[in-house]
Design a protein around this motif. Structure first.
Motif, PDB file in Angstrom:
ATOM      1  N   GLY A 133       0.817  -1.206   0.000  1.00 45.48           N
ATOM      2  CA  GLY A 133       0.000   0.000   0.000  1.00 45.48           C
ATOM      3  C   GLY A 133       0.854   1.260   0.000  1.00 45.48           C
ATOM      4  N   PRO A 134       0.246   2.404  -0.320  1.00 46.97           N
ATOM      5  CA  PRO A 134       1.020   3.647  -0.444  1.00 46.97           C
ATOM      6  C   PRO A 134       1.644   4.120   0.864  1.00 46.97           C
ATOM      7  CG  PRO A 134      -1.335   4.100  -0.491  1.00 46.97           C
ATOM      8  CD  PRO A 134      -1.185   2.616  -0.574  1.00 46.97           C
ATOM      9  N   ASN A 135       1.085   3.704   1.982  1.00 47.73           N
ATOM     10  CA  ASN A 135       1.605   4.135   3.277  1.00 47.73           C
ATOM     11  C   ASN A 135       2.495   3.091   3.950  1.00 47.73           C
ATOM     12  OD1 ASN A 135       0.170   6.615   3.108  1.00 47.73           O
ATOM     13  ND2 ASN A 135      -1.698   5.561   3.799  1.00 47.73           N
ATOM     14  N   HIS A 136       2.810   2.018   3.224  1.00 44.28           N
ATOM     15  CA  HIS A 136       3.680   0.998   3.810  1.00 44.28           C
ATOM     16  C   HIS A 136       5.062   1.595   4.050  1.00 44.28           C
ATOM     17  CE1 HIS A 136       5.866  -2.760   4.361  1.00 44.28           C
ATOM     18  NE2 HIS A 136       4.704  -3.399   4.428  1.00 44.28           N
ATOM     19  N   GLU A 143      13.848  -3.510   2.913  1.00 45.30           N
ATOM     20  CA  GLU A 143      13.129  -2.991   4.076  1.00 45.30           C
ATOM     21  C   GLU A 143      11.894  -3.839   4.375  1.00 45.30           C
ATOM     22  OE1 GLU A 143      12.282   1.120   3.510  1.00 45.30           O
ATOM     23  OE2 GLU A 143      14.394   1.725   3.525  1.00 45.30           O
ATOM     24  N   PHE A 144      11.240  -4.322   3.317  1.00 42.74           N
ATOM     25  CA  PHE A 144      10.062  -5.178   3.516  1.00 42.74           C
ATOM     26  C   PHE A 144      10.444  -6.458   4.249  1.00 42.74           C
ATOM     27  CE2 PHE A 144       7.370  -8.698   2.162  1.00 42.74           C
ATOM     28  CZ  PHE A 144       6.095  -8.202   2.403  1.00 42.74           C
ATOM     29  N   LEU A 145      11.518  -7.089   3.813  1.00 44.84           N
ATOM     30  CA  LEU A 145      11.965  -8.329   4.442  1.00 44.84           C
ATOM     31  C   LEU A 145      12.386  -8.085   5.896  1.00 44.84           C
ATOM     32  CD1 LEU A 145      14.102  -9.900   1.558  1.00 44.84           C
ATOM     33  CD2 LEU A 145      11.713 -10.386   2.143  1.00 44.84           C
ATOM     34  N   ALA A 146      13.074  -6.982   6.138  1.00 48.72           N
ATOM     35  CA  ALA A 146      13.524  -6.670   7.503  1.00 48.72           C
ATOM     36  C   ALA A 146      12.342  -6.489   8.438  1.00 48.72           C
ATOM     37  CB  ALA A 146      14.395  -5.418   7.479  1.00 48.72           C
ATOM     38  N   GLN A 147      11.305  -5.799   7.967  1.00 49.71           N
ATOM     39  CA  GLN A 147      10.131  -5.597   8.805  1.00 49.71           C
ATOM     40  C   GLN A 147       9.418  -6.916   9.092  1.00 49.71           C
ATOM     41  OE1 GLN A 147       6.700  -3.823   7.018  1.00 49.71           O
ATOM     42  NE2 GLN A 147       5.966  -2.904   8.928  1.00 49.71           N
ATOM     43  N   ALA A 148       9.265  -7.758   8.047  1.00 43.24           N
ATOM     44  CA  ALA A 148       8.578  -9.033   8.231  1.00 43.24           C
ATOM     45  C   ALA A 148       9.348  -9.947   9.175  1.00 43.24           C
ATOM     46  CB  ALA A 148       8.377  -9.711   6.880  1.00 43.24           C
ATOM     47  N   ARG A 149      10.674  -9.935   9.063  1.00 39.21           N
ATOM     48  CA  ARG A 149      11.486 -10.782   9.941  1.00 39.21           C
ATOM     49  C   ARG A 149      11.468 -10.292  11.387  1.00 39.21           C
ATOM     50  NH1 ARG A 149      16.079 -10.826   5.354  1.00 39.21           N
ATOM     51  NH2 ARG A 149      15.493 -12.751   4.257  1.00 39.21           N
ATOM     52  N   SER A 150      11.282  -9.010  11.563  1.00 39.35           N
ATOM     53  CA  SER A 150      11.277  -8.468  12.923  1.00 39.35           C
ATOM     54  C   SER A 150       9.970  -8.749  13.661  1.00 39.35           C
ATOM     55  CB  SER A 150      11.517  -6.954  12.888  1.00 39.35           C
ATOM     56  OG  SER A 150      10.393  -6.276  12.330  1.00 39.35           O
ATOM     57  N   GLN A 151       8.933  -9.153  12.917  1.00 40.66           N
ATOM     58  CA  GLN A 151       7.625  -9.432  13.517  1.00 40.66           C
ATOM     59  C   GLN A 151       7.084 -10.755  12.989  1.00 40.66           C
ATOM     60  OE1 GLN A 151       4.976  -5.798  13.571  1.00 40.66           O
ATOM     61  NE2 GLN A 151       6.570  -5.007  12.209  1.00 40.66           N
ATOM     62  N   PRO A 152       7.739 -11.860  13.257  1.00 45.07           N
ATOM     63  CA  PRO A 152       7.307 -13.149  12.698  1.00 45.07           C
ATOM     64  C   PRO A 152       5.863 -13.501  13.069  1.00 45.07           C
ATOM     65  CG  PRO A 152       8.897 -13.459  14.466  1.00 45.07           C
ATOM     66  CD  PRO A 152       8.892 -12.005  14.161  1.00 45.07           C
ATOM     67  N   GLY A 153       5.056 -13.747  12.041  1.00 43.78           N
ATOM     68  CA  GLY A 153       3.663 -14.129  12.241  1.00 43.78           C
ATOM     69  C   GLY A 153       2.725 -12.984  12.501  1.00 43.78           C
ATOM     70  N   GLY A 198      -6.614   0.370   0.812  1.00 43.40           N
ATOM     71  CA  GLY A 198      -7.231   1.013   1.960  1.00 43.40           C
ATOM     72  C   GLY A 198      -6.473   0.829   3.258  1.00 43.40           C
ATOM     73  N   GLY A 199      -5.385   0.052   3.236  1.00 46.52           N
ATOM     74  CA  GLY A 199      -4.562  -0.117   4.416  1.00 46.52           C
ATOM     75  C   GLY A 199      -4.993  -1.234   5.343  1.00 46.52           C
ATOM     76  N   GLN A 200      -5.977  -2.053   4.940  1.00 41.97           N
ATOM     77  CA  GLN A 200      -6.428  -3.150   5.800  1.00 41.97           C
ATOM     78  C   GLN A 200      -5.424  -4.304   5.844  1.00 41.97           C
ATOM     79  OE1 GLN A 200      -8.734  -1.559   3.786  1.00 41.97           O
ATOM     80  NE2 GLN A 200      -9.678  -0.522   5.528  1.00 41.97           N
ATOM     81  N   ILE A 201      -4.657  -4.480   4.798  1.00 40.48           N
ATOM     82  CA  ILE A 201      -3.594  -5.485   4.756  1.00 40.48           C
ATOM     83  C   ILE A 201      -2.330  -4.810   4.227  1.00 40.48           C
ATOM     84  CG2 ILE A 201      -5.017  -7.565   4.540  1.00 40.48           C
ATOM     85  CD1 ILE A 201      -4.689  -7.379   1.517  1.00 40.48           C
ATOM     86  N   PRO A 202      -1.142  -5.292   4.603  1.00 42.64           N
ATOM     87  CA  PRO A 202       0.083  -4.593   4.212  1.00 42.64           C
ATOM     88  C   PRO A 202       0.659  -4.968   2.843  1.00 42.64           C
ATOM     89  CG  PRO A 202       0.604  -6.304   5.796  1.00 42.64           C
ATOM     90  CD  PRO A 202      -0.890  -6.295   5.658  1.00 42.64           C
ATOM     91  N   ALA A 203       0.384  -6.181   2.364  1.00 48.59           N
ATOM     92  CA  ALA A 203       1.061  -6.616   1.142  1.00 48.59           C
ATOM     93  C   ALA A 203       0.332  -7.787   0.506  1.00 48.59           C
ATOM     94  CB  ALA A 203       2.503  -7.026   1.448  1.00 48.59           C
TER      95      ALA A 203
END
Length: 325
Positions: A133-136, A143-153, A198-203
């Motif tokens: 989304g535009p506000n991700h 950066e996407f991978l780093a964020q996902a790895r920092s919050q597993p699940g 709409g920002g309800q899901i990130p990717a």
């Protein structure tokens, strides 16, 4: 003498039967064609059939009726086709889900692609694209991978539905990159992309045909292409291979099949009509305008491609333990 007359009668009957079969094959198609699409009207698979159906009807000299039979991840449409005569007058759009994913995702599928269907031609390829989304907060894949790895699940991802190419593409990315995210399946690409904007899901992973409008308007951003080459509509977006993840290649493959035991003459004729239709500049333009790569290959080439996809995807799905029943 009686035995001789009987033998001659049997030979004559056989010859007449073969003659009738030959005449039927050379007169294909002898009535309108029914093109079954396993998804609702207005979607990508439906678009591909209707665009090719117009010149196909002219080339074949018969009408082409598109019949939408959504549900069951394609199983309902396949069941419908298997009730039709194996004469090439009923065909079906098939894709990765129908041919590659379903046999390992479902324990009780109701059909066997390699036994019940005969592949005719691949219509088009549609590479998957990682979209946010535009506000991700992530500006790139690193950066996407780093964020996902920092919050597993903790992070969700959407898809056009469980078992779709969009779903499996993200599963492949998670496997290759060592991520753990939660799947939110939708009933089609449109609602998933709407929630993403709409920002309800990130990717999510999507093909350009579905996400192109959102990307062009700036409502969504593309981070990477899951293909061996960059997307012609997104020349500035790198592939996962360029970004150090060479195993992340996922492309929606949509083609045409008929019932097994359909005569060779009918299959060959249908393939030639489809290839000629896809070679038409106006058809190619309509495909490429929405990010589809038109193909129109032979039954043999299509079959070899699906065999390679089976070898690539089915062991992965089994190893991840993904089932849908």
């Amino acid at each position: 003498m009686q035995n001789r007359r009987t033998a001659l009668a049997m030979l004559a009957g056989t010859t007449l039967g073969l003659g009738a079969a030959a005449r039927a094959a050379t007169s294909y198609p002898s009535r309108p064609l029914r093109w079954v699409v396993p998804y609702p009207a207005g979607g990508g698979s439906d678009f591909m059939a209707r665009v090719v159906g117009q010149p196909l009807s002219v080339l074949a000299g018969q009408g082409v009726v598109v019949d939408n039979k959504p549900g069951g991840n394609g199983a309902i449409a396949v069941a419908d086709v298997l009730r039709a005569a194996p004469d090439g007058h009923t065909m079906i759009n098939v894709d990765n889900g129908t041919l590659v994913f379903n046999p390992v995702l479902y324990r009780k599928l109701g059909y066997a692609p390699d036994k019940d269907l005969r592949l005719v031609s691949l219509l088009a390829r549609a590479p998957m694209i990682l979209v946010v989304g535009p506000n991700h907060p992530a500006r790139d894949v690193k950066e996407f991978l780093a964020q996902a790895r920092s919050q597993p699940g903790a992070l969700n991802f959407g898809s056009a539905g469980a078992g779709t190419p969009q779903h499996m593409a993200m599963e492949m990315l998670m496997h290759q990159a060592g991520l753990r995210m939660t799947h939110i399946p939708y009933k089609g690409s449109a609602p998933a992309l709407g929630d993403l904007a709409g920002g309800q899901i990130p990717a999510l992973m999507s093909d350009y045909a579905a996400a192109g409008g959102f990307l062009q308007s700036g409502k969504l951003r593309a981070l990477a292409i899951a293909d061996s080459k960059r997307h012609p509509r997104l020349p500035d977006v790198p592939t996962f291979t360029e970004l150090g993840l060479p195993g992340v290649e996922a492309t929606a493959l949509v083609g045409v099949a008929v019932r097994a035991n359909t005569p060779d003459a009918a299959v060959d004729a249908l393939q030639k009509y489809i290839a000629q239709a896809l070679a038409d500049p106006s058809v190619r333009s309509r495909y490429t305008d929405v990010g589809l790569e038109p193909v129109g290959n032979t039954p043999q080439a299509f079959t070899q491609l699906i065999a390679a996809e089976n070898a690539r995807w089915q062991p992965l799905i089994r190893s991840l333990g993904i089932t849908l029943d």
